[in-house]
Design an enzyme around this catalytic site. Structure first.
Site, PDB file in Angstrom:
ATOM      1  N   LYS A 153       3.145  50.519  16.528  1.00  0.00           N
ATOM      2  CA  LYS A 153       3.114  49.826  15.221  1.00  0.00           C
ATOM      3  C   LYS A 153       2.360  48.493  15.232  1.00  0.00           C
ATOM      4  CE  LYS A 153       7.165  51.678  12.945  1.00  0.00           C
ATOM      5  NZ  LYS A 153       8.272  51.284  12.096  1.00  0.00           N
ATOM      6  N   ALA A 168      17.581  39.836  12.052  1.00  0.00           N
ATOM      7  CA  ALA A 168      16.337  39.056  11.984  1.00  0.00           C
ATOM      8  C   ALA A 168      15.199  39.793  12.680  1.00  0.00           C
ATOM      9  CB  ALA A 168      16.553  37.679  12.607  1.00  0.00           C
TER      10      ALA A 168
HETATM   11  P1  ATR Z   1      14.441  46.324  13.812  1.00  0.00           P
HETATM   12  O1  ATR Z   1      13.015  46.040  14.141  1.00  0.00           O
HETATM   13  O2  ATR Z   1      14.751  47.779  13.600  1.00  0.00           O
HETATM   14  O3  ATR Z   1      14.983  45.470  12.709  1.00  0.00           O
HETATM   15  P2  ATR Z   1      15.211  44.782  16.106  1.00  0.00           P
HETATM   16  O4  ATR Z   1      13.957  44.040  16.078  1.00  0.00           O
HETATM   17  O5  ATR Z   1      15.701  45.296  17.397  1.00  0.00           O
HETATM   18  O6  ATR Z   1      15.258  46.026  15.125  1.00  0.00           O
HETATM   19  O7  ATR Z   1      16.309  43.796  15.434  1.00  0.00           O
HETATM   20  C1  ATR Z   1      17.572  43.941  15.690  1.00  0.00           C
HETATM   21  C2  ATR Z   1      18.360  42.848  14.951  1.00  0.00           C
HETATM   22  O8  ATR Z   1      19.687  43.278  15.004  1.00  0.00           O
HETATM   23  C3  ATR Z   1      18.286  41.489  15.594  1.00  0.00           C
HETATM   24  O9  ATR Z   1      18.309  40.509  14.604  1.00  0.00           O
HETATM   25  C4  ATR Z   1      19.562  41.442  16.437  1.00  0.00           C
HETATM   26  O10 ATR Z   1      20.142  40.176  16.553  1.00  0.00           O
HETATM   27  P3  ATR Z   1      19.522  39.028  17.538  1.00  0.00           P
HETATM   28  O11 ATR Z   1      18.371  38.438  16.772  1.00  0.00           O
HETATM   29  O12 ATR Z   1      20.643  38.098  17.716  1.00  0.00           O
HETATM   30  O13 ATR Z   1      19.117  39.739  18.785  1.00  0.00           O
HETATM   31  C5  ATR Z   1      20.485  42.282  15.617  1.00  0.00           C
HETATM   32  N1  ATR Z   1      21.498  42.927  16.477  1.00  0.00           N
HETATM   33  C6  ATR Z   1      21.313  43.996  17.265  1.00  0.00           C
HETATM   34  N2  ATR Z   1      22.451  44.330  17.887  1.00  0.00           N
HETATM   35  C7  ATR Z   1      23.385  43.427  17.494  1.00  0.00           C
HETATM   36  C8  ATR Z   1      24.765  43.234  17.767  1.00  0.00           C
HETATM   37  N3  ATR Z   1      25.438  44.044  18.596  1.00  0.00           N
HETATM   38  N4  ATR Z   1      25.410  42.225  17.148  1.00  0.00           N
HETATM   39  C9  ATR Z   1      24.751  41.402  16.299  1.00  0.00           C
HETATM   40  N5  ATR Z   1      23.436  41.540  15.990  1.00  0.00           N
HETATM   41  C10 ATR Z   1      22.769  42.525  16.567  1.00  0.00           C
END
Ligand code: ATR
Length: 299
Positions: free
Chosen positions: A76, A137
């Site tokens: 991507k 985020a």
């Molecule tokens: P995508 O691109 O699909 O949105 P990503 O870039 O992996 O996926 O984003 C995952 C988001 O989910 C992040 O904001 C992450 O929080 P952090 O910024 O603190 O890493 C959040 N996230 C994933 N697993 C989490 C969890 N168990 N608890 C809280 N937030 C989570």
């Protein structure tokens, strides 16, 4: 699905998806369903393409006259240097999920924002002047935040585990839009959102609650949802996440991520074919794919 393909002819337009892996992608089902529904002479197939072959893959696809392709993990972002142009939305997101053939190469698009916009439009959920909380985020939160800012939300709160990631997202959005946007720690979300008063729309973009971790929700307190009008969860496995169940029992309207999955594909199909798919048709397409999807989930 073991079903003979009967409609492919010498005249058939070929579209596809590039990624690695692509075997389990639902995109071929979605796009071939759209083509069947609209009676288009078109076939959509999956191409597994390794990262180091990205350029040669695009050159080959162009030489073969492939008019458009979806782009999925891990290409991507990596695909961008090999494109001849980039749509404004893709430039804002910094990632591409669809490319369209031009005379000299491919133009990159990102239909996540368009898919989310159609999701809310089709459910008559408005954004202008509304108070919106976004959980997460990452990439999906970026699309949600840019959409909310573009559509002039009254207030946007980014609720995220990592403050740094949330602040980076906020800075990114402010680069393009003059939005009223702030950060709230997850641990304090009830107090923070309480300060904002009523929440018109909550957009959950993290993978929390996704199969197999179905007992988890990014927020589990009923008190939070008592103030929420509409709750959207980008997850759709399970069909109704714990997040959406809690929202529903507190009388919020709920929408799962299947709508966004379908409508980002509908938006790509519209771009490739220079057409507009009317709302009722898009809903019929969604229901046809949903039927297939839920049947597959059961088996
Ligand atoms: P995508 O691109 O699909 O949105 P990503 O870039 O992996 O996926 O984003 C995952 C988001 O989910 C992040 O904001 C992450 O929080 P952090 O910024 O603190 O890493 C959040 N996230 C994933 N697993 C989490 C969890 N168990 N608890 C809280 N937030 C989570």
């Amino acid at each position: 699905m073991s079903q003979a393909v009967t409609h492919v002819r010498g005249t058939s337009k070929v579209l596809g998806i590039i990624g690695n892996p692509v075997k389990h992608s639902i995109s071929p089902i979605i796009h071939n369903t759209i083509a069947n529904y609209l009676k288009h002479d078109l076939v959509y197939v999956a191409f597994r393409l390794e990262g180091e072959k990205l350029k040669i893959g695009l050159d080959g696809a162009h030489a073969l006259g492939i008019d458009g392709m979806s782009v999925t993990v891990p290409h991507k972002k990596a695909v961008i240097p090999f494109l001849t142009s980039l749509d404004e939305g893709a430039a804002q997101i910094g990632a591409v999920n669809a490319i369209k053939k031009t005379d000299d190469g491919y133009c990159g698009y990102n239909t996540d924002i368009m898919g989310l916009e159609k999701t809310f439009d089709n459910e008559s959920v408005s954004i202008e002047d509304k108070s919106i909380v976004i959980f997460g985020a990452g990439g999906a939160a970026r699309a949600a935040g840019l959409l909310a800012a573009k559509k002039n939300a009254g207030r946007i709160v980014i609720a995220n585990r990592s403050e740094d990631n949330a602040k980076n997202l906020i800075d990114h959005i402010l680069r393009y839009y003059n939005a009223n946007i702030s950060y709230a720690p997850l641990s304090n979300i009830i107090d923070e959102s309480g300060k904002a008063g009523y929440i018109d729309l909550v957009i959950q973009t993290t993978s929390v609650g996704m199969h197999p971790n179905t007992d988890n929700s990014i927020v589990e307190d009923d008190v939070f949802f008592q103030n929420v009008d509409v709750a959207f969860d980008s997850v759709y496995t399970p069909w109704k996440t714990l997040f959406l169940s809690i929202a529903e029992r507190n009388s919020s309207k709920i929408i799962n991520g299947f709508d966004m999955l379908i409508y980002q594909a509908v938006a790509a199909y519209e771009i490739w074919n220079d057409i507009y798919i009317a709302k009722d048709d898009a809903i019929n397409i969604k229901n046809a794919v949903k039927k297939y999807f839920l049947k597959e989930e059961d088996t």
